[in-house]
Design a protein around this motif. Structure first.
Motif, PDB file in Angstrom:
ATOM      1  N   MET A  27      -7.527 -12.400  -8.183  1.00  0.00           N
ATOM      2  CA  MET A  27      -6.586 -11.915  -7.210  1.00  0.00           C
ATOM      3  C   MET A  27      -6.591 -10.381  -7.236  1.00  0.00           C
ATOM      4  O   MET A  27      -6.579  -9.779  -8.304  1.00  0.00           O
ATOM      5  CB  MET A  27      -5.200 -12.463  -7.518  1.00  0.00           C
ATOM      6  N   ARG A  28      -6.588  -9.770  -6.079  1.00  0.00           N
ATOM      7  CA  ARG A  28      -6.583  -8.313  -5.993  1.00  0.00           C
ATOM      8  C   ARG A  28      -5.179  -7.768  -6.192  1.00  0.00           C
ATOM      9  O   ARG A  28      -4.204  -8.365  -5.756  1.00  0.00           O
ATOM     10  CB  ARG A  28      -7.062  -7.869  -4.615  1.00  0.00           C
ATOM     11  N   PRO A  29      -5.102  -6.587  -6.804  1.00  0.00           N
ATOM     12  CA  PRO A  29      -3.789  -5.957  -6.936  1.00  0.00           C
ATOM     13  C   PRO A  29      -3.286  -5.488  -5.568  1.00  0.00           C
ATOM     14  O   PRO A  29      -4.067  -5.293  -4.639  1.00  0.00           O
ATOM     15  CB  PRO A  29      -4.038  -4.766  -7.871  1.00  0.00           C
ATOM     16  N   GLU A  30      -2.001  -5.294  -5.464  1.00  0.00           N
ATOM     17  CA  GLU A  30      -1.409  -4.803  -4.221  1.00  0.00           C
ATOM     18  C   GLU A  30      -1.908  -3.387  -3.941  1.00  0.00           C
ATOM     19  O   GLU A  30      -2.059  -2.580  -4.848  1.00  0.00           O
ATOM     20  CB  GLU A  30       0.116  -4.808  -4.348  1.00  0.00           C
ATOM     21  N   MET A  31      -2.177  -3.090  -2.672  1.00  0.00           N
ATOM     22  CA  MET A  31      -2.641  -1.764  -2.302  1.00  0.00           C
ATOM     23  C   MET A  31      -1.465  -0.812  -2.123  1.00  0.00           C
ATOM     24  O   MET A  31      -0.350  -1.238  -1.850  1.00  0.00           O
ATOM     25  CB  MET A  31      -3.432  -1.810  -0.982  1.00  0.00           C
ATOM     26  N   GLN A  32      -1.771   0.465  -2.244  1.00  0.00           N
ATOM     27  CA  GLN A  32      -0.793   1.509  -1.940  1.00  0.00           C
ATOM     28  C   GLN A  32      -0.458   1.451  -0.441  1.00  0.00           C
ATOM     29  O   GLN A  32      -1.241   0.932   0.346  1.00  0.00           O
ATOM     30  CB  GLN A  32      -1.374   2.884  -2.224  1.00  0.00           C
ATOM     31  N   PRO A  33       0.653   2.054  -0.049  1.00  0.00           N
ATOM     32  CA  PRO A  33       0.935   2.147   1.385  1.00  0.00           C
ATOM     33  C   PRO A  33      -0.208   2.883   2.095  1.00  0.00           C
ATOM     34  O   PRO A  33      -0.829   3.784   1.527  1.00  0.00           O
ATOM     35  CB  PRO A  33       2.234   2.963   1.450  1.00  0.00           C
ATOM     36  N   ALA A  34      -0.475   2.496   3.343  1.00  0.00           N
ATOM     37  CA  ALA A  34      -1.594   3.062   4.100  1.00  0.00           C
ATOM     38  C   ALA A  34      -1.560   4.585   4.150  1.00  0.00           C
ATOM     39  O   ALA A  34      -2.602   5.243   4.060  1.00  0.00           O
ATOM     40  CB  ALA A  34      -1.617   2.482   5.506  1.00  0.00           C
ATOM     41  N   ALA A  35      -0.376   5.178   4.288  1.00  0.00           N
ATOM     42  CA  ALA A  35      -0.260   6.636   4.386  1.00  0.00           C
ATOM     43  C   ALA A  35      -0.721   7.357   3.125  1.00  0.00           C
ATOM     44  O   ALA A  35      -0.984   8.560   3.154  1.00  0.00           O
ATOM     45  CB  ALA A  35       1.168   7.037   4.728  1.00  0.00           C
ATOM     46  N   LEU A  36      -0.833   6.646   2.009  1.00  0.00           N
ATOM     47  CA  LEU A  36      -1.259   7.254   0.752  1.00  0.00           C
ATOM     48  C   LEU A  36      -2.733   6.998   0.440  1.00  0.00           C
ATOM     49  O   LEU A  36      -3.247   7.477  -0.571  1.00  0.00           O
ATOM     50  CB  LEU A  36      -0.404   6.725  -0.405  1.00  0.00           C
ATOM     51  N   GLN A  37      -3.401   6.255   1.277  1.00  0.00           N
ATOM     52  CA  GLN A  37      -4.778   5.881   0.996  1.00  0.00           C
ATOM     53  C   GLN A  37      -5.761   6.898   1.584  1.00  0.00           C
ATOM     54  O   GLN A  37      -5.454   7.562   2.578  1.00  0.00           O
ATOM     55  CB  GLN A  37      -5.047   4.484   1.541  1.00  0.00           C
ATOM     56  N   PRO A  38      -6.956   7.001   0.986  1.00  0.00           N
ATOM     57  CA  PRO A  38      -7.930   7.997   1.425  1.00  0.00           C
ATOM     58  C   PRO A  38      -8.654   7.595   2.721  1.00  0.00           C
ATOM     59  O   PRO A  38      -9.257   6.527   2.813  1.00  0.00           O
ATOM     60  CB  PRO A  38      -8.911   8.080   0.254  1.00  0.00           C
ATOM     61  N   LEU A  39      -8.591   8.484   3.689  1.00  0.00           N
ATOM     62  CA  LEU A  39      -9.243   8.251   4.974  1.00  0.00           C
ATOM     63  C   LEU A  39     -10.750   8.079   4.819  1.00  0.00           C
ATOM     64  O   LEU A  39     -11.356   7.206   5.448  1.00  0.00           O
ATOM     65  CB  LEU A  39      -8.939   9.419   5.926  1.00  0.00           C
ATOM     66  N   GLY A  40     -11.356   8.911   3.978  1.00  0.00           N
ATOM     67  CA  GLY A  40     -12.807   8.837   3.779  1.00  0.00           C
ATOM     68  C   GLY A  40     -13.258   7.465   3.298  1.00  0.00           C
ATOM     69  O   GLY A  40     -14.279   6.941   3.752  1.00  0.00           O
ATOM     70  N   PHE A  41     -12.511   6.880   2.385  1.00  0.00           N
ATOM     71  CA  PHE A  41     -12.844   5.546   1.879  1.00  0.00           C
ATOM     72  C   PHE A  41     -12.891   4.551   3.026  1.00  0.00           C
ATOM     73  O   PHE A  41     -13.840   3.797   3.188  1.00  0.00           O
ATOM     74  CB  PHE A  41     -11.822   5.101   0.828  1.00  0.00           C
TER      75      PHE A  41
END
Length: 147
Positions: free
Chosen positions: A1-15
């Protein structure tokens, strides 16, 4: 199971832009391959479909070369000639009847892929995404253009 992701606003655009590009490219190339068409060949067929009298090879390279590389477009034109999809008269190339047929088949696949990619995404959301990416490129000193 994958861990919960950070909120979208905190995630890297480049990724996310890299992952989106990889996924779109793989899906597009896979579907086109079912027709025996590479993506660079599609770009060439598409350009020629809009110019019934043909185009100069260097015009096509200038327009679609930035999608991958000038060499990939030169190779795609040569492959199209070899497959009988493109006629060459000096530096001018144009679609043959077989090339027009192949273009129409590939265009239908591209329509299906666009519908698939845009499921659940409004026209406004799509336009906003493109505009944000364009501004981001400018903000970091990049330069991009798409016909």
């Amino acid at each position: 199971m994958r861990p919960e992701m950070q909120p979208a606003a905190l995630q890297p655009l480049g990724f996310w832009t890299v992952r989106a590009g990889e996924a779109i490219r793989a899906r597009t190339r896979g579907r086109l391959a079912e027709l025996g068409v590479t993506q660079p060949e599609w770009w060439v067929l598409h350009q020629l479909s809009m110019h019934s009298s043909g185009m100069e090879e260097n015009e096509i390279i200038a327009i679609v070369g930035p999608n991958e590389s000038d060499e990939s477009i030169v190779d795609a034109i040569a492959a199209g000639v070899g497959k009988g999809w493109i006629d060459r008269a000096g530096s001018r190339v144009r679609l043959t009847d077989d090339g027009a047929d192949r273009f129409h088949a590939a265009a239908e696949v591209q329509r299906q892929l666009n519908d698939e990619r845009r499921q659940g995404i409004s026209d406004r959301e799509y336009a906003t995404t493109i505009e944000v990416l364009q501004r981001t490129i400018t903000n970091v000193g990049g330069d991009a253009w798409h016909w």
